[in-house]
Design a protein around this motif. Structure first.
Motif, PDB file in Angstrom:
ATOM      1  N   ASP A 198      -0.829  12.158  -1.566  1.00 20.78           N
ATOM      2  CA  ASP A 198      -0.802  13.264  -0.614  1.00 20.78           C
ATOM      3  C   ASP A 198       0.262  13.000   0.469  1.00 20.78           C
ATOM      4  O   ASP A 198       0.287  11.925   1.066  1.00 20.78           O
ATOM      5  N   PRO A 199       1.147  13.958   0.736  1.00 26.33           N
ATOM      6  CA  PRO A 199       2.210  13.760   1.731  1.00 26.33           C
ATOM      7  C   PRO A 199       1.682  13.405   3.121  1.00 26.33           C
ATOM      8  O   PRO A 199       2.308  12.646   3.851  1.00 26.33           O
ATOM      9  N   GLN A 212       0.969   9.509   7.561  1.00 18.24           N
ATOM     10  CA  GLN A 212       0.044   8.716   8.378  1.00 18.24           C
ATOM     11  C   GLN A 212       0.286   7.219   8.165  1.00 18.24           C
ATOM     12  O   GLN A 212       0.269   6.442   9.116  1.00 18.24           O
ATOM     13  N   SER A 213       0.522   6.816   6.931  1.00 16.31           N
ATOM     14  CA  SER A 213       0.791   5.410   6.629  1.00 16.31           C
ATOM     15  C   SER A 213       2.059   4.937   7.313  1.00 16.31           C
ATOM     16  O   SER A 213       2.111   3.825   7.854  1.00 16.31           O
ATOM     17  N   ALA A 214       3.082   5.772   7.306  1.00 17.46           N
ATOM     18  CA  ALA A 214       4.338   5.421   7.973  1.00 17.46           C
ATOM     19  C   ALA A 214       4.127   5.277   9.480  1.00 17.46           C
ATOM     20  O   ALA A 214       4.703   4.384  10.112  1.00 17.46           O
ATOM     21  N   ARG A 215       3.293   6.140  10.057  1.00 12.86           N
ATOM     22  CA  ARG A 215       2.993   6.031  11.496  1.00 12.86           C
ATOM     23  C   ARG A 215       2.260   4.732  11.802  1.00 12.86           C
ATOM     24  O   ARG A 215       2.526   4.070  12.806  1.00 12.86           O
ATOM     25  N   THR A 264      -9.338   2.697   9.700  1.00  7.69           N
ATOM     26  CA  THR A 264     -10.548   3.339   9.202  1.00  7.69           C
ATOM     27  C   THR A 264     -10.273   4.791   8.811  1.00  7.69           C
ATOM     28  O   THR A 264     -10.725   5.259   7.761  1.00  7.69           O
ATOM     29  N   THR A 265      -9.522   5.482   9.656  1.00 11.80           N
ATOM     30  CA  THR A 265      -9.165   6.868   9.353  1.00 11.80           C
ATOM     31  C   THR A 265      -8.337   6.939   8.075  1.00 11.80           C
ATOM     32  O   THR A 265      -8.580   7.785   7.208  1.00 11.80           O
ATOM     33  N   LEU A 266      -7.371   6.048   7.944  1.00 10.63           N
ATOM     34  CA  LEU A 266      -6.522   6.034   6.756  1.00 10.63           C
ATOM     35  C   LEU A 266      -7.356   5.764   5.511  1.00 10.63           C
ATOM     36  O   LEU A 266      -7.182   6.419   4.484  1.00 10.63           O
ATOM     37  N   PHE A 324       0.832  -1.200   0.000  1.00  9.94           N
ATOM     38  CA  PHE A 324       0.000   0.000   0.000  1.00  9.94           C
ATOM     39  C   PHE A 324       0.874   1.260   0.000  1.00  9.94           C
ATOM     40  O   PHE A 324       0.669   2.171  -0.790  1.00  9.94           O
ATOM     41  N   ILE A 325       1.873   1.295   0.871  1.00  7.28           N
ATOM     42  CA  ILE A 325       2.753   2.464   0.956  1.00  7.28           C
ATOM     43  C   ILE A 325       3.522   2.647  -0.351  1.00  7.28           C
ATOM     44  O   ILE A 325       3.706   3.772  -0.822  1.00  7.28           O
ATOM     45  N   ALA A 326       3.941   1.552  -0.968  1.00  9.05           N
ATOM     46  CA  ALA A 326       4.645   1.648  -2.252  1.00  9.05           C
ATOM     47  C   ALA A 326       3.733   2.276  -3.313  1.00  9.05           C
ATOM     48  O   ALA A 326       4.189   3.093  -4.118  1.00  9.05           O
TER      49      ALA A 326
END
Length: 135
Positions: free
Chosen positions: A100-101, A106-109, A87-89, A29-31
């Motif tokens: 979006d940065p 948020q994904s990294a967190r 859910t927030t993500l 997902f992050i990729a």
């Protein structure tokens, strides 16, 4: 990667497989976010990660009930927090462009939170299970 250097390996095979699959899906997902993939592509990857995460948490909670794990309620609270973060993500991916940065941050967190959960509460639970002969 050998088990000694594998931070996801806790010594309970089913949980270890689930952790590896979940972290792989989060990384995918992050990729997609970093590659500025179409939001629908990123969202599909996130949905897959959320489904795997929910299945894993349900499995752990079943094991907690079966083994009378004394830390079950606190551990379940960690799971509820993770579900809220997912859910927030997911709603953020719907609302903003996939690249979006803030989404990347948020994904990294969330990825770091999962790593922390695995190395802390999940490790404690795995030790409890292994002491009772589960591997």
């Amino acid at each position: 990667m050998d088990q000694a250097s594998d931070t996801l390996a806790l010594g309970v095979n089913a949980i270890d497989r689930e952790h590896h699959a979940l972290m792989s899906l989060i990384a995918k997902f992050i990729a997609y976010l970093k590659a500025e993939a179409d939001a629908e592509v990123a969202l599909a990857a996130l949905r897959e990660a959320i489904m795997a995460g929910n299945a894993h948490m349900e499995h752990e909670e079943e094991l907690m009930a079966q083994s009378d794990y004394p830390g079950a309620e606190e551990h379940k609270l960690h799971h509820r927090t993770a579900r809220l973060n997912y859910t927030t993500l997911m709603s953020d991916v719907f609302a903003f462009q996939a690249h979006d940065p803030a989404l990347l941050e948020q994904s990294a967190r969330i990825e770091a939170m999962l790593q922390h959960h695995i190395s802390g509460p999940d490790r404690q639970f795995a030790e409890y299970l292994k002491a009772r002969g589960v591997n």
